[in-house]
Motif scaffolding. Structure first.
Motif, PDB file in Angstrom:
ATOM      1  N   ILE A 213       0.856  -1.229  -0.054  1.00 33.54           N
ATOM      2  CA  ILE A 213      -0.002  -0.137   0.051  1.00 33.54           C
ATOM      3  C   ILE A 213       0.993   1.363  -0.097  1.00 33.54           C
ATOM      4  CG2 ILE A 213      -1.730   1.236   1.230  1.00 33.54           C
ATOM      5  CD1 ILE A 213      -2.633  -1.427   2.436  1.00 33.54           C
ATOM      6  N   GLY A 214       0.779   1.998  -1.116  1.00 33.45           N
ATOM      7  CA  GLY A 214       1.543   3.115  -1.082  1.00 33.45           C
ATOM      8  C   GLY A 214       2.149   3.378  -2.446  1.00 33.45           C
ATOM      9  N   ILE A 215       2.863   4.413  -2.898  1.00 29.92           N
ATOM     10  CA  ILE A 215       3.502   4.697  -3.931  1.00 29.92           C
ATOM     11  C   ILE A 215       4.861   3.832  -4.190  1.00 29.92           C
ATOM     12  CG2 ILE A 215       4.748   6.538  -5.410  1.00 29.92           C
ATOM     13  CD1 ILE A 215       3.056   8.442  -3.926  1.00 29.92           C
ATOM     14  N   THR A 216       4.852   3.185  -5.547  1.00 29.07           N
ATOM     15  CA  THR A 216       5.845   2.609  -6.075  1.00 29.07           C
ATOM     16  C   THR A 216       5.835   2.718  -7.486  1.00 29.07           C
ATOM     17  OG1 THR A 216       4.769   0.438  -6.404  1.00 29.07           O
ATOM     18  CG2 THR A 216       5.704   0.413  -4.252  1.00 29.07           C
ATOM     19  N   GLY A 217       7.221   2.420  -8.066  1.00 25.90           N
ATOM     20  CA  GLY A 217       7.295   2.459  -9.581  1.00 25.90           C
ATOM     21  C   GLY A 217       7.261   1.187 -10.337  1.00 25.90           C
ATOM     22  N   GLU A 218       6.931   1.411 -11.723  1.00 24.01           N
ATOM     23  CA  GLU A 218       7.166   0.032 -12.444  1.00 24.01           C
ATOM     24  C   GLU A 218       8.322  -0.535 -12.050  1.00 24.01           C
ATOM     25  OE1 GLU A 218       5.926   0.803 -16.264  1.00 24.01           O
ATOM     26  OE2 GLU A 218       4.004   2.168 -15.483  1.00 24.01           O
ATOM     27  N   TRP A 219       9.585   0.020 -11.889  1.00 25.86           N
ATOM     28  CA  TRP A 219      10.748  -0.811 -11.689  1.00 25.86           C
ATOM     29  C   TRP A 219      10.618  -1.469 -10.412  1.00 25.86           C
ATOM     30  CZ3 TRP A 219      10.930   4.500 -13.363  1.00 25.86           C
ATOM     31  CH2 TRP A 219      10.539   5.394 -12.256  1.00 25.86           C
ATOM     32  N   ASP A 220      10.013  -1.193  -9.554  1.00 23.14           N
ATOM     33  CA  ASP A 220       9.681  -1.912  -8.374  1.00 23.14           C
ATOM     34  C   ASP A 220       8.986  -3.495  -8.479  1.00 23.14           C
ATOM     35  OD1 ASP A 220      10.840  -0.163  -6.336  1.00 23.14           O
ATOM     36  OD2 ASP A 220       9.030   1.016  -6.821  1.00 23.14           O
ATOM     37  N   THR A 221       8.364  -3.587  -9.476  1.00 23.56           N
ATOM     38  CA  THR A 221       7.476  -4.827  -9.870  1.00 23.56           C
ATOM     39  C   THR A 221       7.880  -5.544 -11.133  1.00 23.56           C
ATOM     40  OG1 THR A 221       5.769  -3.562 -10.843  1.00 23.56           O
ATOM     41  CG2 THR A 221       5.397  -4.245  -8.369  1.00 23.56           C
ATOM     42  N   ILE A 235       1.026 -11.061  -9.660  1.00 21.28           N
ATOM     43  CA  ILE A 235       1.334  -9.948  -9.042  1.00 21.28           C
ATOM     44  C   ILE A 235       0.063  -9.176  -9.788  1.00 21.28           C
ATOM     45  CG2 ILE A 235       2.531  -8.014  -8.616  1.00 21.28           C
ATOM     46  CD1 ILE A 235       5.040  -9.629  -8.712  1.00 21.28           C
ATOM     47  N   LEU A 236      -0.876  -8.527  -8.868  1.00 24.33           N
ATOM     48  CA  LEU A 236      -2.039  -7.826  -9.449  1.00 24.33           C
ATOM     49  C   LEU A 236      -2.085  -6.586  -8.678  1.00 24.33           C
ATOM     50  CD1 LEU A 236      -4.687 -10.854  -9.891  1.00 24.33           C
ATOM     51  CD2 LEU A 236      -3.349  -9.712 -11.996  1.00 24.33           C
ATOM     52  N   ALA A 237      -2.763  -5.756  -9.477  1.00 20.09           N
ATOM     53  CA  ALA A 237      -3.151  -4.423  -8.614  1.00 20.09           C
ATOM     54  C   ALA A 237      -4.091  -4.852  -7.300  1.00 20.09           C
ATOM     55  CB  ALA A 237      -4.021  -3.524  -9.444  1.00 20.09           C
ATOM     56  N   ALA A 238      -4.229  -4.112  -6.347  1.00 24.03           N
ATOM     57  CA  ALA A 238      -5.027  -4.645  -5.295  1.00 24.03           C
ATOM     58  C   ALA A 238      -6.486  -4.960  -5.694  1.00 24.03           C
ATOM     59  CB  ALA A 238      -4.871  -3.511  -4.275  1.00 24.03           C
ATOM     60  N   ASP A 239      -7.006  -4.228  -6.744  1.00 23.83           N
ATOM     61  CA  ASP A 239      -8.353  -4.533  -7.084  1.00 23.83           C
ATOM     62  C   ASP A 239      -8.507  -5.730  -8.087  1.00 23.83           C
ATOM     63  OD1 ASP A 239      -7.029  -3.573  -9.393  1.00 23.83           O
ATOM     64  OD2 ASP A 239      -8.564  -1.855  -9.769  1.00 23.83           O
ATOM     65  N   PHE A 240      -7.315  -6.345  -8.306  1.00 23.87           N
ATOM     66  CA  PHE A 240      -7.218  -7.590  -8.969  1.00 23.87           C
ATOM     67  C   PHE A 240      -7.119  -7.414 -10.502  1.00 23.87           C
ATOM     68  CE2 PHE A 240      -8.077  -9.301  -4.727  1.00 23.87           C
ATOM     69  CZ  PHE A 240      -7.314 -10.326  -4.724  1.00 23.87           C
ATOM     70  N   LEU A 243      -1.267  -5.299 -13.344  1.00 26.73           N
ATOM     71  CA  LEU A 243      -0.445  -4.168 -13.480  1.00 26.73           C
ATOM     72  C   LEU A 243      -0.082  -3.948 -15.062  1.00 26.73           C
ATOM     73  CD1 LEU A 243       2.218  -4.933 -10.675  1.00 26.73           C
ATOM     74  CD2 LEU A 243       0.237  -3.354 -10.402  1.00 26.73           C
ATOM     75  N   THR A 244       0.163  -2.479 -15.240  1.00 27.98           N
ATOM     76  CA  THR A 244       0.428  -2.114 -16.535  1.00 27.98           C
ATOM     77  C   THR A 244       2.023  -1.768 -16.686  1.00 27.98           C
ATOM     78  OG1 THR A 244      -0.463   0.087 -16.380  1.00 27.98           O
ATOM     79  CG2 THR A 244      -1.850  -1.476 -17.189  1.00 27.98           C
ATOM     80  N   TYR A 245       2.538  -1.872 -17.694  1.00 24.40           N
ATOM     81  CA  TYR A 245       3.795  -1.216 -17.906  1.00 24.40           C
ATOM     82  C   TYR A 245       3.980  -0.270 -19.158  1.00 24.40           C
ATOM     83  CZ  TYR A 245       5.325  -4.399 -14.462  1.00 24.40           C
ATOM     84  OH  TYR A 245       5.359  -4.910 -13.042  1.00 24.40           O
ATOM     85  N   ASN A 246       4.332   1.008 -18.970  1.00 24.68           N
ATOM     86  CA  ASN A 246       4.757   1.793 -20.030  1.00 24.68           C
ATOM     87  C   ASN A 246       3.620   2.164 -21.078  1.00 24.68           C
ATOM     88  OD1 ASN A 246       6.651   3.375 -21.473  1.00 24.68           O
ATOM     89  ND2 ASN A 246       6.927   2.002 -23.235  1.00 24.68           N
ATOM     90  N   ARG A 247       2.381   2.337 -20.242  1.00 23.21           N
ATOM     91  CA  ARG A 247       1.279   2.782 -20.866  1.00 23.21           C
ATOM     92  C   ARG A 247       0.624   3.979 -20.444  1.00 23.21           C
ATOM     93  NH1 ARG A 247      -1.326  -1.387 -23.767  1.00 23.21           N
ATOM     94  NH2 ARG A 247      -0.544  -3.692 -23.329  1.00 23.21           N
ATOM     95  N   THR A 248       1.167   4.735 -19.458  1.00 25.09           N
ATOM     96  CA  THR A 248       0.759   6.003 -18.905  1.00 25.09           C
ATOM     97  C   THR A 248       1.801   6.953 -18.771  1.00 25.09           C
ATOM     98  OG1 THR A 248       0.925   5.327 -16.760  1.00 25.09           O
ATOM     99  CG2 THR A 248      -1.249   4.847 -17.641  1.00 25.09           C
ATOM    100  N   HIS A 249       1.335   8.287 -18.843  1.00 18.99           N
ATOM    101  CA  HIS A 249       2.460   9.426 -18.518  1.00 18.99           C
ATOM    102  C   HIS A 249       3.211   8.993 -17.257  1.00 18.99           C
ATOM    103  CE1 HIS A 249       1.578  11.857 -21.900  1.00 18.99           C
ATOM    104  NE2 HIS A 249       0.251  11.658 -21.723  1.00 18.99           N
ATOM    105  N   PHE A 256      -0.661  -3.038  -4.705  1.00 17.03           N
ATOM    106  CA  PHE A 256      -0.799  -4.253  -5.388  1.00 17.03           C
ATOM    107  C   PHE A 256      -0.530  -5.328  -4.303  1.00 17.03           C
ATOM    108  CE2 PHE A 256       3.776  -2.664  -5.668  1.00 17.03           C
ATOM    109  CZ  PHE A 256       4.511  -3.686  -5.139  1.00 17.03           C
ATOM    110  N   VAL A 257      -0.829  -6.446  -4.876  1.00 20.83           N
ATOM    111  CA  VAL A 257      -0.724  -7.688  -4.203  1.00 20.83           C
ATOM    112  C   VAL A 257       0.095  -8.895  -4.941  1.00 20.83           C
ATOM    113  CG1 VAL A 257      -2.858  -8.390  -4.731  1.00 20.83           C
ATOM    114  CG2 VAL A 257      -2.014  -9.314  -2.548  1.00 20.83           C
ATOM    115  N   VAL A 258       0.854  -9.563  -4.163  1.00 16.92           N
ATOM    116  CA  VAL A 258       1.788 -10.531  -4.423  1.00 16.92           C
ATOM    117  C   VAL A 258       1.261 -11.986  -3.918  1.00 16.92           C
ATOM    118  CG1 VAL A 258       4.172 -11.646  -5.083  1.00 16.92           C
ATOM    119  CG2 VAL A 258       3.775  -8.994  -4.679  1.00 16.92           C
ATOM    120  N   MET A 259       0.735 -12.902  -4.777  1.00 22.27           N
ATOM    121  CA  MET A 259       0.060 -13.893  -4.198  1.00 22.27           C
ATOM    122  C   MET A 259       0.757 -15.114  -4.755  1.00 22.27           C
ATOM    123  SD  MET A 259      -3.586 -12.610  -5.426  1.00 22.27           S
ATOM    124  CE  MET A 259      -2.685 -11.718  -6.962  1.00 22.27           C
TER     125      MET A 259
END
Length: 275
Positions: A213-221, A235-240, A243-249, A256-259
């Motif tokens: 819970i909190g700010i991380t960057g795409e390089w963290d995942t 690994i999914l966003a907390a709403d399941f 996660l996306t990579y290089n799709r937004t500004h 996110f949650v790692v299961m």
């Protein structure tokens, strides 16, 4: 490296991660580093910059045609990045707070992203002398002085009732985490530092779930996502949502949650809170 095979790129990434990790460990052992505060109030040290220089130089020398995104670089805008079919994604030190606090729980992360999906992941844990790595479709592995083996997430004896091991941050409030976990299960906790090491411990079966819970960057995942997926987890966003990579500004992740064991009813355990 004319064909840029994943095997060749994996070898390169492993070499870069270990070289950077050894340089970080030398600085860590001597305690000779400077600390700074970024604009977002997160810490960074001269060791982060040193590791970033080592990794980017090694990757650029061998694969100059593959662009790089790094937490410690001034990165390209989306209008340029969106045209990249393949790029390196780097976190020179994941767990800078742990480096400063001298817990030993920090790691070097290198991922290769193709068509917005991490297809190669390398995580080196300097103080543990341990390398975790994976490539898409080839499994996940752990390599250290006394072992080199394929790793898989832990299979619970009873997916519906077994005690769940949660990897918990040393720095984050436990109340925030437990507030978003179902009270119908019994939990044990495993305190750890960096996001990527928690993910690796899930990949090798030492823990079952980790919620960030909190700010991380795409390089963290990026690297973690490849390793955890190849080990049988997700690994999914907390709403399941994925996660996306290089799709937004922004290059920030959502919570996110790692299961681990995918037979476990994680949607019933992890309570998504839109606020």
């Amino acid at each position: 490296m004319p064909e840029d095979s994943l095997d060749d790129l994996l070898k390169l990434a492993k070499e870069a991660a270990v070289e950077a990790g050894r340089a970080i460990l030398s600085v860590y052992d001597k305690g000779a580093f400077e600390s700074f505060t970024k604009d977002d109030d997160s810490p960074v040290t001269s060791a982060d910059f040193l590791a970033n220089d080592i990794i980017t130089k090694k990757l650029q020398e061998t694969t100059p045609h593959i662009p790089i995104l790094s937490e410690e670089n001034k990165n390209a805008k989306l209008k340029e990045r969106k045209n990249w079919s393949r790029y390196w994604l780097i976190d020179p030190i994941d767990g800078t707070q742990e480096f400063i606090a001298r817990s030993g729980d920090f790691a070097v992360n290198i991922a290769l992203v193709e068509d917005n999906e991490p297809v190669l992941g390398v995580i080196f844990w300097p103080t543990g002398q341990t390398l975790y790595y994976a490539t898409k479709g080839q499994g996940a592995f752990k390599e250290c002085p006394d072992e080199h083996r394929q790793i898989r997430v832990r299979k619970l004896d009873d997916p519906e009732k077994s005690v769940v091991m949660i990897a918990i941050s040393r720095r984050q409030s436990r109340d925030k985490i437990f507030k978003r976990l179902s009270g119908k299960r019994v939990y044990q906790t495993l305190p750890l530092g960096s996001c990527s090491l928690k993910s690796c411990f899930i990949a090798e079966g030492k823990a079952d779930v980790f919620m960030r819970i909190g700010i991380t960057g795409e390089w963290d995942t990026g690297a973690s996502q490849c390793i955890v997926t190849e080990a049988g987890g997700k690994i999914l966003a907390a709403d399941f949502e994925p996660l996306t990579y290089n799709r937004t500004h922004s290059l920030n992740n959502p919570d996110f949650v790692v299961m681990g064991d995918q037979r476990v009813p994680w949607r019933d355990i992890v309570q998504y809170d839109e606020e």
